[in-house]
Write an enzyme that holds these catalytic residues in place. Sequence first.
Site, PDB file in Angstrom:
ATOM      1  N   HIS A  60      -4.223  18.477  -0.141  1.00 51.48           N
ATOM      2  CA  HIS A  60      -4.861  17.400  -0.214  1.00 51.48           C
ATOM      3  C   HIS A  60      -5.720  17.253  -2.213  1.00 51.48           C
ATOM      4  O   HIS A  60      -6.986  17.499  -1.745  1.00 51.48           O
ATOM      5  CB  HIS A  60      -6.380  16.980   1.201  1.00 51.48           C
ATOM      6  CG  HIS A  60      -5.938  15.684   0.957  1.00 51.48           C
ATOM      7  ND1 HIS A  60      -6.123  14.640   0.564  1.00 51.48           N
ATOM      8  CD2 HIS A  60      -5.660  14.868   2.449  1.00 51.48           C
ATOM      9  CE1 HIS A  60      -6.598  13.650   0.806  1.00 51.48           C
ATOM     10  NE2 HIS A  60      -5.997  13.608   2.447  1.00 51.48           N
ATOM     11  N   TRP A  94     -12.669  13.395   1.961  1.00 44.18           N
ATOM     12  CA  TRP A  94     -12.202  12.913   0.987  1.00 44.18           C
ATOM     13  C   TRP A  94     -11.464  13.072  -0.656  1.00 44.18           C
ATOM     14  O   TRP A  94     -11.130  12.622  -0.787  1.00 44.18           O
ATOM     15  CB  TRP A  94     -12.416  11.506   0.661  1.00 44.18           C
ATOM     16  CG  TRP A  94     -12.286  10.082   1.736  1.00 44.18           C
ATOM     17  CD1 TRP A  94     -11.779  10.376   2.733  1.00 44.18           C
ATOM     18  CD2 TRP A  94     -13.317   9.191   1.892  1.00 44.18           C
ATOM     19  NE1 TRP A  94     -12.041   9.550   3.909  1.00 44.18           N
ATOM     20  CE2 TRP A  94     -12.578   8.138   3.180  1.00 44.18           C
ATOM     21  CE3 TRP A  94     -14.125   8.391   1.556  1.00 44.18           C
ATOM     22  CZ2 TRP A  94     -12.807   6.708   3.941  1.00 44.18           C
ATOM     23  CZ3 TRP A  94     -14.391   6.841   2.160  1.00 44.18           C
ATOM     24  CH2 TRP A  94     -13.528   6.406   3.099  1.00 44.18           C
ATOM     25  N   GLU A 115       4.038   8.567  -0.778  1.00 46.36           N
ATOM     26  CA  GLU A 115       2.308   8.581  -1.045  1.00 46.36           C
ATOM     27  C   GLU A 115       1.540  10.664  -1.956  1.00 46.36           C
ATOM     28  O   GLU A 115       0.797  10.356  -3.248  1.00 46.36           O
ATOM     29  CB  GLU A 115       1.521   8.817  -0.078  1.00 46.36           C
ATOM     30  CG  GLU A 115       0.195   8.454  -0.533  1.00 46.36           C
ATOM     31  CD  GLU A 115      -0.811   8.131   1.243  1.00 46.36           C
ATOM     32  OE1 GLU A 115      -0.468   7.306   1.806  1.00 46.36           O
ATOM     33  OE2 GLU A 115      -1.634   8.305   0.246  1.00 46.36           O
ATOM     34  N   ASP A 127      -2.453  14.726   6.696  1.00 47.92           N
ATOM     35  CA  ASP A 127      -2.025  13.171   5.466  1.00 47.92           C
ATOM     36  C   ASP A 127      -0.903  13.688   5.776  1.00 47.92           C
ATOM     37  O   ASP A 127      -1.390  13.423   4.084  1.00 47.92           O
ATOM     38  CB  ASP A 127      -3.090  12.664   5.406  1.00 47.92           C
ATOM     39  CG  ASP A 127      -2.845  10.860   5.026  1.00 47.92           C
ATOM     40  OD1 ASP A 127      -1.969  10.830   5.706  1.00 47.92           O
ATOM     41  OD2 ASP A 127      -3.486  10.183   4.576  1.00 47.92           O
ATOM     42  N   LYS A 176       0.858  10.365  12.995  1.00 45.41           N
ATOM     43  CA  LYS A 176       1.531  11.116  11.892  1.00 45.41           C
ATOM     44  C   LYS A 176       2.281  13.024  12.703  1.00 45.41           C
ATOM     45  O   LYS A 176       1.507  13.267  13.013  1.00 45.41           O
ATOM     46  CB  LYS A 176       0.447  11.400  10.708  1.00 45.41           C
ATOM     47  CG  LYS A 176      -0.118  10.006   9.976  1.00 45.41           C
ATOM     48  CD  LYS A 176      -0.365  10.327   9.346  1.00 45.41           C
ATOM     49  CE  LYS A 176      -1.188   8.487   8.942  1.00 45.41           C
ATOM     50  NZ  LYS A 176      -2.119   8.614   7.991  1.00 45.41           N
ATOM     51  N   ARG A 196     -11.488  17.937   9.732  1.00 43.60           N
ATOM     52  CA  ARG A 196     -10.232  16.880   9.858  1.00 43.60           C
ATOM     53  C   ARG A 196      -9.414  17.037  10.833  1.00 43.60           C
ATOM     54  O   ARG A 196      -8.946  15.897  11.236  1.00 43.60           O
ATOM     55  CB  ARG A 196     -10.591  16.134   8.202  1.00 43.60           C
ATOM     56  CG  ARG A 196      -9.351  15.131   8.905  1.00 43.60           C
ATOM     57  CD  ARG A 196      -9.335  13.696   7.359  1.00 43.60           C
ATOM     58  NE  ARG A 196      -8.062  13.286   7.410  1.00 43.60           N
ATOM     59  CZ  ARG A 196      -7.682  12.670   6.150  1.00 43.60           C
ATOM     60  NH1 ARG A 196      -8.263  12.141   5.276  1.00 43.60           N
ATOM     61  NH2 ARG A 196      -6.335  11.488   6.227  1.00 43.60           N
ATOM     62  N   GLU A 201       0.151  -1.527  -0.392  1.00 41.79           N
ATOM     63  CA  GLU A 201      -0.208   0.011   0.028  1.00 41.79           C
ATOM     64  C   GLU A 201       1.181   0.977   0.147  1.00 41.79           C
ATOM     65  O   GLU A 201       1.595   1.383   0.721  1.00 41.79           O
ATOM     66  CB  GLU A 201      -1.092  -0.055   1.319  1.00 41.79           C
ATOM     67  CG  GLU A 201      -1.930   1.556   1.380  1.00 41.79           C
ATOM     68  CD  GLU A 201      -3.176   1.352   1.793  1.00 41.79           C
ATOM     69  OE1 GLU A 201      -3.574  -0.365   2.196  1.00 41.79           O
ATOM     70  OE2 GLU A 201      -3.777   1.886   2.527  1.00 41.79           O
ATOM     71  N   GLU A 227     -10.621   4.909   9.100  1.00 42.37           N
ATOM     72  CA  GLU A 227     -11.165   4.155   7.902  1.00 42.37           C
ATOM     73  C   GLU A 227     -11.084   2.848   7.454  1.00 42.37           C
ATOM     74  O   GLU A 227     -10.872   1.942   6.874  1.00 42.37           O
ATOM     75  CB  GLU A 227      -9.976   4.437   7.229  1.00 42.37           C
ATOM     76  CG  GLU A 227      -9.160   6.309   6.736  1.00 42.37           C
ATOM     77  CD  GLU A 227      -7.721   5.879   6.279  1.00 42.37           C
ATOM     78  OE1 GLU A 227      -7.268   5.168   5.625  1.00 42.37           O
ATOM     79  OE2 GLU A 227      -7.665   6.841   5.393  1.00 42.37           O
ATOM     80  N   GLU A 286       5.113   9.396  13.353  1.00 45.37           N
ATOM     81  CA  GLU A 286       4.894   8.597  12.374  1.00 45.37           C
ATOM     82  C   GLU A 286       5.158   9.814  10.862  1.00 45.37           C
ATOM     83  O   GLU A 286       4.507  10.288  10.947  1.00 45.37           O
ATOM     84  CB  GLU A 286       3.452   7.744  11.847  1.00 45.37           C
ATOM     85  CG  GLU A 286       3.388   6.774  10.930  1.00 45.37           C
ATOM     86  CD  GLU A 286       1.661   6.782  11.229  1.00 45.37           C
ATOM     87  OE1 GLU A 286       1.523   6.396  12.176  1.00 45.37           O
ATOM     88  OE2 GLU A 286       1.578   6.448   9.488  1.00 45.37           O
ATOM     89  N   ARG A 333      -2.030   4.140  16.925  1.00 39.22           N
ATOM     90  CA  ARG A 333      -1.785   4.647  16.310  1.00 39.22           C
ATOM     91  C   ARG A 333      -3.391   5.522  16.577  1.00 39.22           C
ATOM     92  O   ARG A 333      -4.448   5.492  16.854  1.00 39.22           O
ATOM     93  CB  ARG A 333      -1.886   4.710  14.984  1.00 39.22           C
ATOM     94  CG  ARG A 333      -0.531   4.044  14.139  1.00 39.22           C
ATOM     95  CD  ARG A 333      -1.438   3.324  12.650  1.00 39.22           C
ATOM     96  NE  ARG A 333      -0.846   4.107  11.831  1.00 39.22           N
ATOM     97  CZ  ARG A 333      -1.517   4.715  10.957  1.00 39.22           C
ATOM     98  NH1 ARG A 333      -2.551   4.719  10.306  1.00 39.22           N
ATOM     99  NH2 ARG A 333      -0.715   5.174   9.816  1.00 39.22           N
TER     100      ARG A 333
END
Length: 701
Positions: free
Chosen positions: A518, A540, A390, A362, A357, A333, A164, A288, A384, A321
């Site tokens: 994002h 999202w 990504e 993200d 994170k 978010r 992933e 998620e 993290e 996490r």
Amino acid sequence: SNGYDLWLGYRQIENENLLNEYVNTLSYIHLEGDSETLKVTKKELIKGLMAMLGKNVPFKNLENSTNSLIVANSKKLSSSILEKVNDDLKELNKDGFIIKTIRIGKNKHTVITSNDDVGVLYGVFNFLRLMQQNKSITNLSIVDSPKLDVRMLNHWDNMDRTVERGFAGFSLWNWHTLPDYIDQRYIDYARANASIGINGTALTNVNANALVLTPHYLEKVKALADVFRPYGIKVYLTARFSAPIEIGGLDTADPLNADVQEWWNNKTKEIYDLIPDFGGFLVKANSEGQPGPQNYNRNHVDGANMMAKSLAPYKGIVMWRAFVYSEHDSTDRAKQAYSEFVPYDGQFLDNVIVQVKNGAIDFQPREPFHPMFGAMPKTPLMMEFQITKEYLGFATHLAFLPKLYEEVLSADTYRKGKGSTVAKVIDGSLHNKKLTGMAGVSNIGNDINWTGHPFGQADWYGFGRLAWNPHLSAESIADEWIRSTFSNDEKFIGPVKKMMLESREMVVNYMNPLGLHHIFDTGHHYGPGPWVGNLSRPEWNPVYYHKADENGIGFDRTETGSNALEQYAPELAAMWGNLDTCPEIDLLWFHHLAWDYTLKDGNTLWDGMALKYQKGVDDVQNMVTTWEAMKPYIDSQRHNQVSMLLKIQLKEAKWWRNACMLYFQTFSKMDFPEGMEKPDKTLEHYKSLKFPFAPGIRPRW
Ligand code: BDP
């Protein structure tokens, strides 16, 4: 070179004087001890010295006729040597080491020692690194200890070997041929990690498959743990919260149910019977779609502590996490993890560490540091970072990530006044934490050079160095890496270092300038998709993050908006909240501003944004030119690979600029400013691009 050797491709020392110095200083080696760790230490010395000096250095007992290298655990040092390093030894943390030049009679000896065998291995890797960097070794006095306890990679590897968000081929772990077949890769992986001080690896995806906890797979995990052990690396597994149901036959995974607790106790014992130094569990719960304690109306503390109880007798830990955001609360978010976790401060058991994170959304090209850092004084928090890119161009773009890591680690939380940096939260010094750590989501796959892009190796390397010491500078890391990986020629180092240090900002500029975030195309996150607005959950969708309309653009996180700012220390809330003091790199992260808002340089926001996108493109163009001039200094294989990749990066930087500017223009209705190259295609063209087979996509579960 095909790059397989990473930063460990010890090259022959070319400078004659230096070579003489090295040969004189190292006439023989006295190595004490024969543990598995010291065996691999010895192997590394032989390999490194043979390659760099072009001759074997003999191993002998200590004698006082010539200069030697003494390598041993401190418990094995003779009293005459011990007394010269004793004070230093007292300063060492676990696995720290000393490299020190001492005199006995007329001879100089270089002592590499530690209170732990693994520390001796780290010392040897560091010593070899000094030589790779052509540093003098005649008068050394190095005392170095890891600042964090847990320094680990998180592999998001699925059991079918897809990865992933992995862009460097398939997973290294060949579950099919394990445990009987030990791929040389496993050993070289361990070596590479040990060389930078990494001491843990979570083998499997956080979107976990419970099967890895079944006996059939645990045998395979054991085989890997056995390979990694001599290198000081512990194995961790991701634990699917619903495993008691899926593989245990229970009808619940409720953390407060006695059968569930007992199931985890037994499972943990089974693991430790096979792997006595197993590290513990990494858990993604109620995030998620992953199962978790909330499925049973319990909370994160209930879930984490239940697993912690199973692990405690064996000294294992739970890394729980904090990457959570609920579909039922979609105001912002960015606020959700803090809101959900901070109230639990002080309630987790001692062997739980909450893994956070670096930013609240993200792994974006740039995010302000996560507000949880500094806000949970009674709970160990580990960092993290994402090493795999990504959101920074996959393995195709050059973006030296230690620059991003450094920015986050040196950010000031102000939680105990000025100077309360994230690094001090992470290393435990700010709030006196007993358990500390850093995790990096791995960018490694079975590509021949491990990371796809030759410069992706620098991100792995840099992550390891910062996990060892989060106060190191990206500049020094780049310097070390270039010298060990490519060349000590200043004509190469200067331009390449500059290019690396500037590369992350280039990506920010051509993807997400001025605090945008994002706006990636959906699912795979490859390329721009600021127009996407049709996904089932609001947060999202890229439109949720940029909020562009005819009046302007940006996410208002001040008091007039979501007030995410209230989660930071008052000094920061004031600084970011005020347009006069908010750094422009974070502008649209915190503010929604009119298209004709005036930036510090006098440009309108619209023009300024256009010029940032353009600058990103121009800087990549310069990088292409710089790299072309580097051809004489390194092997043609790697030079050519990087050339090809930089050209793709340039193409994609233009794609980002064109697609985003054309899309935002539908709101601003303003012309592109002079200085921005005009797009050569239409918005419709960019919107029509689809990439169903983009790599690293998340599997459907
Ligand atoms: C996001 C990724 C997703 C991961 C998730 C996580 O897009 O693939 O599963 O983070 O960290 O960045 O759990």
